[in-house]
Structures are given as C-alpha cells and as structure tokens.
Design a protein around this motif. Structure first.
Motif, PDB file in Angstrom:
ATOM      1  N   LEU B 345       0.841  -1.202   0.000  1.00  0.00           N
ATOM      2  CA  LEU B 345       0.000   0.000   0.000  1.00  0.00           C
ATOM      3  C   LEU B 345       0.873   1.248   0.000  1.00  0.00           C
ATOM      4  O   LEU B 345       0.597   2.222  -0.709  1.00  0.00           O
ATOM      5  N   GLY B 346       1.953   1.208   0.806  1.00  0.00           N
ATOM      6  CA  GLY B 346       2.881   2.331   0.851  1.00  0.00           C
ATOM      7  C   GLY B 346       3.468   2.626  -0.513  1.00  0.00           C
ATOM      8  O   GLY B 346       3.514   3.775  -0.961  1.00  0.00           O
ATOM      9  N   LEU B 347       3.906   1.559  -1.205  1.00  0.00           N
ATOM     10  CA  LEU B 347       4.528   1.755  -2.519  1.00  0.00           C
ATOM     11  C   LEU B 347       3.522   2.262  -3.548  1.00  0.00           C
ATOM     12  O   LEU B 347       3.834   3.127  -4.360  1.00  0.00           O
ATOM     13  N   PHE B 348       2.292   1.720  -3.467  1.00  0.00           N
ATOM     14  CA  PHE B 348       1.253   2.193  -4.388  1.00  0.00           C
ATOM     15  C   PHE B 348       0.985   3.684  -4.160  1.00  0.00           C
ATOM     16  O   PHE B 348       0.840   4.454  -5.112  1.00  0.00           O
ATOM     17  N   SER B 349       0.930   4.092  -2.885  1.00  0.00           N
ATOM     18  CA  SER B 349       0.701   5.503  -2.584  1.00  0.00           C
ATOM     19  C   SER B 349       1.849   6.349  -3.115  1.00  0.00           C
ATOM     20  O   SER B 349       1.648   7.398  -3.720  1.00  0.00           O
ATOM     21  N   LEU B 350       3.081   5.856  -2.897  1.00  0.00           N
ATOM     22  CA  LEU B 350       4.260   6.580  -3.373  1.00  0.00           C
ATOM     23  C   LEU B 350       4.191   6.771  -4.889  1.00  0.00           C
ATOM     24  O   LEU B 350       4.395   7.874  -5.406  1.00  0.00           O
ATOM     25  N   MET B 351       3.840   5.693  -5.574  1.00  0.00           N
ATOM     26  CA  MET B 351       3.758   5.739  -7.039  1.00  0.00           C
ATOM     27  C   MET B 351       2.655   6.705  -7.471  1.00  0.00           C
ATOM     28  O   MET B 351       2.863   7.542  -8.352  1.00  0.00           O
ATOM     29  N   GLY B 352       1.478   6.572  -6.835  1.00  0.00           N
ATOM     30  CA  GLY B 352       0.353   7.440  -7.187  1.00  0.00           C
ATOM     31  C   GLY B 352       0.680   8.897  -6.918  1.00  0.00           C
ATOM     32  O   GLY B 352       0.451   9.769  -7.766  1.00  0.00           O
ATOM     33  N   PHE B 353       1.278   9.164  -5.749  1.00  0.00           N
ATOM     34  CA  PHE B 353       1.637  10.533  -5.395  1.00  0.00           C
ATOM     35  C   PHE B 353       2.671  11.066  -6.383  1.00  0.00           C
ATOM     36  O   PHE B 353       2.536  12.172  -6.906  1.00  0.00           O
ATOM     37  N   GLY B 354       3.689  10.239  -6.654  1.00  0.00           N
ATOM     38  CA  GLY B 354       4.734  10.648  -7.589  1.00  0.00           C
ATOM     39  C   GLY B 354       4.155  10.996  -8.949  1.00  0.00           C
ATOM     40  O   GLY B 354       4.494  12.027  -9.536  1.00  0.00           O
TER      41      GLY B 354
END
Lengths: 90, 473
Positions: B345-354
């Motif tokens: 979930l953290g990585l998905f958020s990072l990717m989405g935010f990026g």
C-alpha cells in the motif's frame, strides 16, 4: 562425482540463463543512462540505429556475463576432479 | 468402524524417485487433457492474458498506439502519459511493486502465479492445445512418438511444428510491436522492408517462444525459473497449497466401485494415477508438496471427477493449507501477510503521489565554457548559456522564461516566444547581463525558471552560475 549427477541441460541453463537475465538488466540500466546516439556520434558507428546499438550492446553484455557464469561453473568443480581429468596426481 | 492404519506422507517429504529421475535423461511428459472448475479458470486466464498481449498493441489512444515502449525514440507511451529515461524512478518502483505483489500472493495463495498467469504456463498451455488438436489425445501422442517414421507421422509432426512456428512468429511480431509502432511494422513486413534489427528480434523472440513452450516446457520451471527455487521461503503453514489428503487416501489401491474398501483396509485413493497423468511437470502430488508443482490444480480437477464416479466425497486432492491438513485452524491474516500489505500500500501511494506530482517539463542550463564572461560596451558583465527545455508532455506549450539571483539582471534571447512541441526538446542560447557593482563574489548562483503560459503547474527551475572578474567589486 557431483557434476555427473547434474544433467547437461541444467549446466547449460546455469551458464546461459542467469547471464541472460543480468545482461537484460544491465542493458536497460546502461541505455537508460546513456543514449547510444550521443555515445556513438563521433565514432565510425554513428550510422548505427538505436535499436541496433541496444541489440549489439545487449549481446556484448551477455557475452561478458556468460563468461563470468562459465568461470563460476568451472571453478565449482572439485579441484581433485580437475586434476584427475588432467592426468595429474592431486 | 475404525479406519485402517493411516500412512501419513509429510508435506515436506524428500523428492522421491520420480523427482530424482528428472535429474537423469528427461522423459517427455504427455499431460492428459483435463476438464473441471480450475481448468476453466486456467482457460479464462489464458484467454484474458493472451487477449491483452495480442490485442493491446493495436489499441489506439489519441491517435497513437496506446501502449508503446518506443525504444528507438527513447520514450514510453502509456495511454495519456509519456515517460522519458529521466523517469526511471517510476519504472524501478513498478518493478518493486511487481516483486512484492508476487511475494504477497505467494504467501497468501501459494503459486497462483505459476499455475494461472506465468507466460511460460500460458504459452505452454496453448502449445499443448495445438499439439492435442493435431496429434490427438495423450494416448495417440504416445503411440505416434513410439511408432516408426512414416508418411503419416511426418505429415502430422510437420503440421504441428508448422502451426507452432506460425503461432510463435506472430507472438514475436507482437512482441516487437510493443517497442516499435505495430502498424508501421505491419506495413514494413507486407512491403518486405523490415529493418535488420526488427527482423532479428522478431526471429529471436519467436524462437524463444517455440523453444520454451514447444520443447522445454516444464524444464523451464524446474531448471530456469528463479522464482520456483525460492518461492518456498515465502510459504508458511497457512499458505494455500495443493495437497493430497493422505489421511483419507491411504492405503491406496484399486477396487471395484461396489467394494467395501474400508473392510479391505483401503483408503479412498483408488490409485488410478490420473493425477500423475494430467500433471504438466510429471510429478506425483501424493508424494507431498514438491517444488516442481506449479499449482495448476489439474490433479484437483481430475481427482474430483474420479471421486464423483466412485461416489466418494470430492477433495481427496484439494486446495488446502498445511495447518488444515494437520487438523489445525488456518489463519488468513498473519504478520507476514500484513507486512506485505502495508509495504505494498505504501509503494502504491508513493507511485500514485509521484505520478500526480510529476511535472512533464525539464530545464537544463549550461554555461558557455569558452569564455568565462565578457564586458559589454556599456560596462555590464555578460555570461552566455545554452538552455534546453524538455517538453515531456504530449502537447505543445508556450513558456515564459525568467531568471533570478542577481538584482537588475538583463535576460536576452534570440526569440520572442518559446514554444516547444509535445515530446520535443528545444535548445537555444541566452545572454545574461549584470552590473559588476551588484556582484559580491566571482561566482554567483542564479536560477532560471520556465513556466507554461497555459498551465500554472508546469514550472521547471534550474540553477546555474554567473561568473565575474576574480577581484569582484
């Protein structure tokens, strides 16, 4: 010997396959950082297309990584075994 | 009535002789055709995944190929987004997400990937279907292979390999179609004007497909796949696995349907070996969990059919967990699953935010290295720079250029407006002039800034140095 239990296909795979994977990764990283068109613009290979440069680059890296795998496989063989193969006493 | 003595086969049993024999000369495996619930899911998987693979390059988006990893142009088009080599970060995060997802699904449900989604399984399945369609069922294939060469055998084998090669060639063509525009590729092929490198990669990928799916098959999983070797590390006692129930099945043995097998001391396994015959990797699932097992569930389907015919309850071979087999409760949520979930979930958020914060604009400034600075007739100091504006957006933008860092600095450029077409790079010189009185140091930091006139979010800045005389003031 240990080696005789490992089928030929597994030995070939152990040399060609990991080197193929790492060569793929190395090629991607290298050409992401460096544009072959700029690298080659002042050389006699200036007319080589990018696709050509990627391809040749990949196979050169593969050759390198495969040599490394080959040496690993070679040095994995027990020393005594090699010595016997060469007709020497260990 | 008490059950006969149970023979418990541990799930982590040592490889038996069947597995050992794979280390000797390989014997061709003829997987028997299987129908049932999981076979249906596998078919759905094959159709969906191959549909995406062969269909996606033809899908268009705003007049372009929707998914085009344009290697010759060094740009990746994915629907509305264009990625440049500078965006490697997203690619790296994507790979990490892919790897972690694999770990997550492995911890949760075992080798789902292998059985249903791995390209090796999917293409092997298609090649097996072609083989079955041309050579006939398992028995016919085995008879054909042992028969001496005849005109018919040459014809049948020739037909099979022709279809395989054609299918592999189209696969290779589609593969290259992801990297160079597929419509152009089609035109070049029909005009016999294909470039040498495209030709090479089409042939290379076709041969790889033909070799891997037609000839190597399960050997790829056994000898070549790194995942198959380390997936066991992600297993725990609550991981979904395919397992034979030795408590129910043993002692195995043949019997008539009408027999009272319990009286004979037998379990429910009738030892028909159907589970072995359908196995694409040629193992006997009754020997326990083995690393060759790709969890395709073919043995589950076929055993259920046998159980149905025998009027025994289904599920002698079934999806289960090691805990369940041993009679303990299974847990879905456990630390390892939770950790994977949180990290994912953290990585998905990072990717989405990026991606949401990504500005498709870059500015590079390079000072002219030939002259440090120049004095103009009216006593100002002048530095020359080459600016590079990279418009990573898909449409053209007009930009305003400004510079800051030194008071009353003059910016001169050789053009009125700066308009860069979508996906292009523009280079042009600029001249900066500043009053030497305003300089405190020999080298002063300045900042160039471009901002799109039509989009306030498109801003890029770049630092540079403005050089003056050694003594300063």
């Amino acid at each position: 010997m240990q080696n005789q239990e490992i089928p030929r296909i597994q030995r070939i795979v152990a040399i060609l396959w990991p080197s193929f994977l790492t060569a793929g990764v190395a090629t991607v990283l290298f050409f992401t950082a460096f544009d072959p068109e700029i690298l080659l613009q002042d050389t006699r290979f200036a007319d080589l297309s990018r696709l050509g440069a990627y391809t040749i680059g990949f196979f050169l890296v593969w050759l390198l990584t495969a040599s490394s795998c080959l040496l690993t496989c070679y040095f994995q063989r027990p020393c005594a075994f090699n010595a016997r193969q060469g007709g020497q006493t260990p | 009535m008490a059950r006969p003595a149970k023979k418990i086969v541990p799930l982590n049993s040592k490889p038996d002789e069947v597995a050992q024999s794979l280390y000797a000369k390989r014997e061709k495996i003829y997987p028997r055709e299987v129908h049932g619930l999981f076979a249906m899911w596998r078919t759905i998987g094959v159709v969906a995944l191959l549909g995406i693979y062969y269909g996606l390059p033809w899908f268009r988006w705003e007049g372009r190929q929707a998914v085009l990893l344009d290697l010759p142009a060094r740009k990746f088009y994915i629907f509305g987004l264009t990625f440049w080599p500078q965006d490697f970060f997203y690619f790296a995060v994507l790979l990490i997400i892919a790897a972690l997802s694999l770990f997550f699904f492995t911890a949760l449900a075992g080798r789902l990937w292998c059985g249903y989604a791995c390209p090796q399984s999917v293409w092997t399945d298609v090649f097996l279907r072609i083989e079955r369609w041309i050579e006939g069922d398992r028995l016919r294939q085995m008879t054909l292979d042992t028969a001496p060469w005849s005109a018919r055998k040459i014809l049948v084998k020739g037909a099979k390999h022709t279809v395989w090669v054609l299918f592999a060639a189209y696969t290779g063509f589609t593969f290259v179609g992801y990297f160079t525009p597929i419509t152009g590729l089609t035109e070049k092929i029909t005009a016999f004007a294909l470039g040498p490198w495209e030709t090479f990669w089409i042939i290379f990928y076709s041969l790889a497909t033909y070799g891997n799916a037609g000839w190597l098959r399960e050997q790829v999983c056994i000898y070549m796949c790194p995942y198959a070797r380390f997936q066991g590390a992600m297993f725990d006692n609550d991981t979904l696995i395919i397992s034979y129930d030795p408590a129910r099945g043993e002692l195995r043995g043949s019997r008539r349907k009408s027999d009272d097998y319990k009286a004979k001391g037998l379990g429910e396994c009738i030892d028909c070996t159907m589970c072995v015959q359908v196995c694409p990797t040629g193992i006997d699932i009754r020997g326990g969990l083995q690393y060759e097992c790709i969890a395709c569930a073919a043995c589950v389907d076929v055993c259920n059919q046998v159980m149905e015919k025998m009027d025994y309850p289904k599920g002698l071979i079934r999806y289960t967990t090691e805990n369940a087999v041993q009679g303990n409760p299974s847990h879905l949520l456990r630390p390892r699953v939770l950790v994977y979930t949180v990290v994912l979930l953290g990585l998905f958020s990072l990717m989405g935010f990026g991606l949401s914060q990504r500005v498709p604009l870059e500015l590079h400034a390079q000072r002219d290295r030939n002259t440090l600075y120049r004095e103009t007739l009216d006593g100002l100091l002048e530095n020359v720079y080459t600016l590079q504006i990279v418009n990573m957006d898909q449409k053209a933008h007009e930009y305003e250029l400004s510079v800051s860092g030194i008071n009353d600095m003059q910016l001169h450029k050789n053009r009125e407006t700066i308009t860069v077409p979508g996906g292009e790079v523009m280079e042009f010189p600029v001249w900066l002039r500043a009053d030497p009185q305003g300089l405190r140091r020999r080298s002063t930091a300045i900042t160039f800034e471009v901002r799109a006139t039509d989009d306030a979010t498109l801003i890029a800045r770049e630092e540079a140095r403005f050089l003056g005389p050694l003594t300063g003031r």
